[in-house]
Design an enzyme around this catalytic site. Structure first.
Site, mmCIF file in Angstrom:
data_model
loop_
_atom_site.group_PDB
_atom_site.id
_atom_site.type_symbol
_atom_site.label_atom_id
_atom_site.label_comp_id
_atom_site.label_asym_id
_atom_site.label_seq_id
_atom_site.Cartn_x
_atom_site.Cartn_y
_atom_site.Cartn_z
ATOM 1 N N CYS A 1 34.623 7.553 -46.974
ATOM 2 C CA CYS A 1 34.472 6.385 -47.568
ATOM 3 C C CYS A 1 33.461 6.384 -48.700
ATOM 4 C CB CYS A 1 34.339 5.346 -46.595
ATOM 5 S SG CYS A 1 34.282 3.780 -47.196
ATOM 6 N N TYR B 1 58.705 7.649 -46.825
ATOM 7 C CA TYR B 1 58.843 9.243 -46.085
ATOM 8 C C TYR B 1 60.239 9.458 -45.259
ATOM 9 C CZ TYR B 1 53.772 9.492 -46.800
ATOM 10 O OH TYR B 1 52.436 9.398 -47.361
ATOM 11 N N CYS C 1 38.653 1.379 -53.682
ATOM 12 C CA CYS C 1 38.753 2.649 -54.768
ATOM 13 C C CYS C 1 39.597 3.630 -54.516
ATOM 14 C CB CYS C 1 37.288 2.890 -55.073
ATOM 15 S SG CYS C 1 36.518 3.856 -53.830
ATOM 16 N N GLY D 1 42.398 -0.860 -42.122
ATOM 17 C CA GLY D 1 42.177 0.696 -42.331
ATOM 18 C C GLY D 1 41.197 0.996 -43.006
ATOM 19 N N ARG D 2 41.089 0.843 -44.204
ATOM 20 C CA ARG D 2 39.958 1.273 -45.156
ATOM 21 C C ARG D 2 38.671 0.384 -44.945
ATOM 22 N NH1 ARG D 2 42.484 0.512 -51.050
ATOM 23 N NH2 ARG D 2 43.462 -1.138 -49.719
ATOM 24 N N ARG E 1 56.219 1.116 -37.910
ATOM 25 C CA ARG E 1 55.822 0.431 -39.131
ATOM 26 C C ARG E 1 56.666 0.846 -40.193
ATOM 27 N NH1 ARG E 1 49.610 1.562 -42.155
ATOM 28 N NH2 ARG E 1 50.384 0.281 -44.082
ATOM 29 N N GLN F 1 50.304 7.776 -34.458
ATOM 30 C CA GLN F 1 51.517 7.711 -35.492
ATOM 31 C C GLN F 1 52.118 9.092 -35.476
ATOM 32 O OE1 GLN F 1 51.384 7.245 -39.913
ATOM 33 N NE2 GLN F 1 51.986 4.967 -39.428
#
Length: 646
Positions: free
Chosen positions: A366, A178, A350, A323-324, A226, A105
């Site tokens: 993580c 952004y 979280c 992603g997470r 995106r 990206q």
């Protein structure tokens, strides 16, 4: 075969399945000069090894002339010269070893979202003069036309470098407010030249960058874009214009679109916490797919394979971005292939191990997977000598310690004094808006049930048990106990502890006063909104949820406002008299009547057992809250890391 696992194309790029690793910044895994460290390379390769079809690296700049602070701190990859080719080629080749495609990206800048140092040094840039996000009293400088063209032209060299290194695609970051998004949005772009005004003019910056990428990498080089279909912000983008942008991007040669929502003003949208529902942006993907023919990538809490699969079956999207969830469990795809969904370790939303660490200039990781971002150094060390380990306490720290020790090849005995595993996260105590925590409790419980761990439930361990087992190590994970504040007139029988108030069967008596506006107190106030007509939340500092990550905090406060909780900040309770709290808010003394008084002011380590095991002190290791109250990340990391080096 599940649709998730079928082949599909993005432009000329064929992918072996429909699961992509979402691009995320790597923080401290990037070096000062903008290179990716070896730890960073290992981090991406681990996700390729786990079975994803497309590894999407994020986020990289194409020049270092703009938005560079006068300080030795860098959190970004910068691709502005051929010296980067060495590590770029390595990460490409290693990902290709696992038949995974790879993209990166790119972004022209962060604009008004620049770090505070850049803002204070007057180096924040934007489409127009705008208030800086972190320091609104400072204004950005509007980019001059020659500067705009200089930024655009820098994409050609970067694209050429990526093509040479073997990358399969590139992605543009046009979301979250952004710099690229600032040009696209009239709220931040008030230019009157060719770069502002009409939608076509506002999209010109993106269009010229795409042209330049294809000039550097080839006309058929896939470009993914995106952006937020809506900002959910007054004056920001609305869905109707978002759909126009999607069609515009298709017309100018974009190969795939990924949509989310929000910006830094409502950061819980682009970075959804546990309090937002799973699949929270699927409707945005669905309506985007209805207006374009190119593939649409869905993103936003899609870590449940059932939800991800159904989204594809219902034609809400063509690809799923994770992603997470892939930070929590890089083997997600391989486990889906095997049909062992229950063995996927869930993300809990979280942000403590990922975004929080990036903001602290640390490498991305993580909370529930300490190995993320440190795959080699923290790789589980198998034992050469079988040892016996006793673990005391079945909360997250105790369960993580037990599973880690078992995976090392040790004989493990886990003792839990109650009838349920999970500690403070036993299923009956988890509020409905924290479903990911329920899933983590279920994951740990299932892993223990399927292991060789000797589980002793409803058992208060004693020295006789220890002597009979004769362990090499004793892991104490007895958690923490709630402290009772010293308030005149407060009697023990008046108190309800926050943990007990979270139980699904708890019913308060009359008005509820919660003392403590941290993460626990705030979540409890939201949880009890359906059980009490009036909830009062008393916090002695000026902030609520000061111990929560910003995105999570913002959404909790929004939910708190929607729940009509009566909040008293900068307020301390001086005494209790006849079910009334006498409080001082700095300007006056007032009375707050209550029927139920709940303590949510913090915890103290529960080390009582350690004293009773004094004769085994040389074998004892404290993990989790009993070594110092903290969050899930502290409990899991402490348990994994200490047990791994035994």
């Amino acid at each position: 075969m599940m649709k998730l696992l079928t082949k599909a194309n993005i432009g000329r790029m064929q992918l072996k399945n429909r699961i992509c690793f979402a691009p995320m910044g790597v923080g401290g895994l990037a070096g000062y000069n903008g290179e990716l460290s070896q730890r960073g390379i290992d981090y991406y390769v681990e996700r390729a090894k786990g079975g994803v079809a497309l590894v999407r690296m994020g986020v990289a700049k194409t020049n270092r002339k703009y938005e560079v602070a006068d300080e030795p701190v860098n959190k970004s990859i910068i691709l502005d010269n051929r010296s980067m080719e060495n590590w770029l080629s390595e990460v490409v080749e290693r990902c290709h070893d696992y038949d995974a495609k790879i993209s990166i990206q790119l972004m022209p800048g962060v604009g008004r979202i620049a770090g505070q140092t850049i803002q204070l040094q007057g180096k924040a840039l934007s489409a127009s003069e705008n208030p800086c996000h972190w320091a609104p009293h400072i204004k950005t400088k509007a980019l001059a036309e020659n500067e705009i063209w200089e930024i655009i032209q820098s994409f050609e060299q970067t694209a050429s470098l990526l093509k040479l290194a073997g990358f399969d695609a590139v992605e543009l970051n046009g979301h979250e407010g952004y710099l690229l998004d600032q040009f696209m949005t009239p709220l931040w772009n008030r230019r009157t030249d060719q770069w502002g005004g009409t939608l076509n003019n506002r999209m010109r910056f993106a269009q010229e960058i795409i042209k330049t990428i294809k000039k550097g990498a080839g006309a058929d080089f896939p470009v993914i874009f995106r952006f937020g279909l809506t900002h959910n912000l007054p004056g920001g983008r609305v869905i109707e214009e978002g759909l126009e942008i999607a069609q515009y991007l298709e017309d100018i040669g974009v190969s795939a679109i990924e949509v989310d929502a929000g910006c830094y003003e409502n950061w819980y949208y682009p970075h959804p916490p546990t309090t937002l529902p799973q699949g929270c942006f699927l409707d945005l993907a669905r309506i985007t797919k209805q207006v374009v023919k190119i593939p649409v990538i869905a993103v936003g809490k899609l870590g449940d394979p059932h939800i991800a699969e159904q989204a594809l079956i219902d034609e809400m999207a063509d690809f799923i971005a994770l992603g997470r969830p892939l930070l929590a469990d890089p083997e997600w795809v391989n486990k889906v292939k095997k049909g062992t969904f229950q063995t996927i370790k869930p993300c809990i939303g979280c942000h403590e191990g990922c975004l929080q660490r990036i903001f602290q200039h640390k490498g991305i990781s993580c909370a529930v997977n300490p190995r993320t971002g440190n795959e080699q150094l923290l790789k589980l060390q198998k034992t050469e000598k079988v040892k016996t380990v006793v673990v005391i306490g079945g909360g997250y720290a105790g369960m993580e310690a037990s599973i880690t020790a078992s995976q090392k090849g040790y004989q493990v005995h886990l003792f839990e004094s109650s009838e349920h595993l999970g500690g403070i996260f036993q299923l009956d105590y988890i509020p409905g808006f924290k479903t990911e925590f329920s899933k983590l409790t279920q994951y740990y419980t299932q892993e223990i049930a399927n292991s060789d761990i000797h589980l002793h439930m409803n058992h208060n361990i004693n020295s006789t048990d220890i002597k009979n087992i004769n362990p090499d190590h004793i892991i104490i994970a007895t958690g923490a106990i709630a402290g009772i504040p010293d308030i005149p007139g407060l009697e023990r029988n008046q108190i309800v502890f926050a943990r007990d108030a979270f139980h699904k069967d708890f019913q308060p008596d009359g008005d509820v006063l919660i003392l403590g506006g941290g993460l626990v107190g705030t979540e409890l106030a939201i949880t009890l909104k359906e059980k009490a007509e009036r909830i009062l939340l008393v916090e002695q500092t000026a902030q609520l949820c000061s111990n929560a990550f910003l995105a999570n905090k913002m959404h909790l406060i929004k939910l708190l406002e929607e729940s009509h909780v009566e909040v008293h900040l900068n307020t301390s309770i001086t005494s209790i008299e006849n079910h009334k709290a006498i409080v001082n808010n700095g300007s006056e003394i007032i009375e707050l009547p209550f029927g139920t008084f709940i303590i949510a002011t913090g915890y103290c380590p529960n080390r009582g057992l350690l004293d009773s095991l004094e004769e085994f002190a040389d074998k004892c290791i404290l993990v989790g809250d009993c070594d110092g109250p903290g969050k899930v990340i502290n409990a899991v990391w402490d348990a994994y890391r200490k047990v791994n080096v035994l």
